[in-house]
Design a protein around this motif. Structure first.
Motif, PDB file in Angstrom:
ATOM      1  N   THR A 199       0.859  -0.830  -0.090  1.00 42.77           N
ATOM      2  CA  THR A 199      -0.022  -0.084   0.022  1.00 42.77           C
ATOM      3  C   THR A 199       0.931   1.106  -0.070  1.00 42.77           C
ATOM      4  OG1 THR A 199      -1.950   0.894   1.275  1.00 42.77           O
ATOM      5  CG2 THR A 199      -0.104  -0.045   2.588  1.00 42.77           C
ATOM      6  N   ALA A 200       0.197   2.183   0.181  1.00 45.76           N
ATOM      7  CA  ALA A 200       0.994   3.674  -0.108  1.00 45.76           C
ATOM      8  C   ALA A 200       0.340   4.498   0.759  1.00 45.76           C
ATOM      9  CB  ALA A 200       0.938   4.248  -1.369  1.00 45.76           C
ATOM     10  N   SER A 201       1.260   5.326   1.587  1.00 43.57           N
ATOM     11  CA  SER A 201       0.746   6.463   2.408  1.00 43.57           C
ATOM     12  C   SER A 201       1.150   7.530   1.751  1.00 43.57           C
ATOM     13  CB  SER A 201       1.333   6.359   3.891  1.00 43.57           C
ATOM     14  OG  SER A 201       2.574   6.711   3.645  1.00 43.57           O
ATOM     15  N   ARG A 202       0.618   8.777   2.140  1.00 41.36           N
ATOM     16  CA  ARG A 202       1.125   9.978   1.572  1.00 41.36           C
ATOM     17  C   ARG A 202       2.626  10.173   1.195  1.00 41.36           C
ATOM     18  NH1 ARG A 202       0.017  14.275   4.834  1.00 41.36           N
ATOM     19  NH2 ARG A 202       1.887  15.366   4.278  1.00 41.36           N
ATOM     20  N   LYS A 203       3.526   9.645   2.309  1.00 38.14           N
ATOM     21  CA  LYS A 203       4.806   9.894   2.319  1.00 38.14           C
ATOM     22  C   LYS A 203       5.961   8.461   1.947  1.00 38.14           C
ATOM     23  CE  LYS A 203       4.760  13.960   5.159  1.00 38.14           C
ATOM     24  NZ  LYS A 203       5.374  14.649   6.380  1.00 38.14           N
ATOM     25  N   SER A 204       5.057   7.389   1.697  1.00 33.33           N
ATOM     26  CA  SER A 204       6.068   6.096   1.880  1.00 33.33           C
ATOM     27  C   SER A 204       5.120   5.228   1.064  1.00 33.33           C
ATOM     28  CB  SER A 204       6.176   5.444   3.222  1.00 33.33           C
ATOM     29  OG  SER A 204       6.782   6.422   3.953  1.00 33.33           O
ATOM     30  N   ILE A 205       5.667   4.111   0.485  1.00 31.43           N
ATOM     31  CA  ILE A 205       5.249   2.893   0.015  1.00 31.43           C
ATOM     32  C   ILE A 205       5.450   1.804   1.029  1.00 31.43           C
ATOM     33  CG2 ILE A 205       5.415   1.083  -1.895  1.00 31.43           C
ATOM     34  CD1 ILE A 205       4.452   3.898  -2.791  1.00 31.43           C
ATOM     35  N   LEU A 206       4.411   0.973   1.451  1.00 30.77           N
ATOM     36  CA  LEU A 206       4.640   0.146   2.390  1.00 30.77           C
ATOM     37  C   LEU A 206       4.459  -1.471   1.758  1.00 30.77           C
ATOM     38  CD1 LEU A 206       2.383   2.212   4.889  1.00 30.77           C
ATOM     39  CD2 LEU A 206       4.840   2.265   4.790  1.00 30.77           C
ATOM     40  N   LEU A 207       5.384  -2.189   2.312  1.00 32.60           N
ATOM     41  CA  LEU A 207       5.321  -3.653   2.127  1.00 32.60           C
ATOM     42  C   LEU A 207       5.049  -4.398   3.206  1.00 32.60           C
ATOM     43  CD1 LEU A 207       7.759  -4.313  -0.560  1.00 32.60           C
ATOM     44  CD2 LEU A 207       5.577  -4.030  -0.978  1.00 32.60           C
ATOM     45  N   PHE A 230       9.222   2.206   2.661  1.00 31.03           N
ATOM     46  CA  PHE A 230      10.158   2.982   1.722  1.00 31.03           C
ATOM     47  C   PHE A 230       9.771   4.429   1.380  1.00 31.03           C
ATOM     48  CE2 PHE A 230       9.691  -1.666   0.131  1.00 31.03           C
ATOM     49  CZ  PHE A 230      11.017  -2.032   0.686  1.00 31.03           C
ATOM     50  N   PRO A 231      10.454   5.241   1.888  1.00 31.20           N
ATOM     51  CA  PRO A 231      10.033   6.718   1.900  1.00 31.20           C
ATOM     52  C   PRO A 231       9.956   7.473   0.468  1.00 31.20           C
ATOM     53  CG  PRO A 231      11.413   6.336   3.874  1.00 31.20           C
ATOM     54  CD  PRO A 231      11.538   5.256   3.056  1.00 31.20           C
ATOM     55  N   ARG A 232       9.015   7.891   0.167  1.00 33.49           N
ATOM     56  CA  ARG A 232       9.245   8.550  -1.301  1.00 33.49           C
ATOM     57  C   ARG A 232      10.121   9.602  -1.127  1.00 33.49           C
ATOM     58  NH1 ARG A 232       3.937   8.327  -4.049  1.00 33.49           N
ATOM     59  NH2 ARG A 232       2.481   7.236  -2.497  1.00 33.49           N
ATOM     60  N   ARG A 233      10.691  10.173  -0.343  1.00 32.93           N
ATOM     61  CA  ARG A 233      11.591  11.321  -0.261  1.00 32.93           C
ATOM     62  C   ARG A 233      13.209  10.633  -0.584  1.00 32.93           C
ATOM     63  NH1 ARG A 233      15.023  10.054   4.171  1.00 32.93           N
ATOM     64  NH2 ARG A 233      13.962   9.158   5.553  1.00 32.93           N
ATOM     65  N   ILE A 234      13.174   9.109  -0.456  1.00 29.70           N
ATOM     66  CA  ILE A 234      14.274   8.676  -0.962  1.00 29.70           C
ATOM     67  C   ILE A 234      14.230   8.053  -2.299  1.00 29.70           C
ATOM     68  CG2 ILE A 234      15.776   6.685  -0.557  1.00 29.70           C
ATOM     69  CD1 ILE A 234      15.446   7.109   2.531  1.00 29.70           C
TER      70      ILE A 234
END
Length: 160
Positions: free
Chosen positions: A111-119, A129-133
């Motif tokens: 799934t995805a939150s506003r700031k990360s992809i989550l497994l 997995f932070p989107r900023r990275i």
């Protein structure tokens, strides 16, 4: 298709994940709803105890998650960055000499939150997995996940 990257998880990353996870469950939504109802009760009756209980009900979860995130981020497990490699076999996680391969069939949800992809590997444990990275590579990550996990487990919607 393969992808490799390093992630240094911060307190903010952990807090954002925990808030997302808490408010994606019934208990988080119910607690906030009860708090709002108590505040509405105060507005109707003027009972200060209702106001205080409502504020407490709304603020308790974010505050405790903030404290938990800070403690977790300070633990040795998050001092060094994680190296991730996504491939057809799964997600390889390494740090130093330690390596672990998590096969795709062990993931319960993506799934995805506003700031990360989550497994997720369970109802409460997830790789963050932070989107900023990830930057523009977020689309590559989502594509790899989508190809290797059943569509029913991939809950990534909206703009990626």
């Amino acid at each position: 298709m393969e992808m490799e990257f390093d992630v240094q998880i911060t307190k903010k990353d952990l807090y954002e994940y925990q808030i997302y996870h808490a408010y994606s469950t019934a208990s988080g939504v119910i607690g906030t709803t009860v708090g709002c109802l108590l505040i509405l009760g105060f507005l109707h009756t003027g009972t200060v105890l209702m106001l205080l209980a409502g504020i407490f009900a709304i603020a308790y979860l974010p505050w405790t998650l903030h404290i938990k995130s800070a403690a977790q981020a300070a633990s040795p497990a998050f001092k060094e960055p994680f190296h991730y490699k996504l491939s057809e076999e799964g997600l390889e996680v390494s740090r130093g000499e330690e390596k672990q391969l998590v096969a795709w069939d062990l993931f319960t949800k993506a799934t995805a939150s506003r700031k990360s992809i989550l497994l997720y590997t369970s109802k409460v444990n997830a790789f963050i997995f932070p989107r900023r990275i990830l930057g523009e590579d977020v689309n590559t990550l989502v594509q790899i996940v989508s190809v290797n996990m059943p569509a029913s487990k991939v809950k990534i919607r909206g703009s990626i």
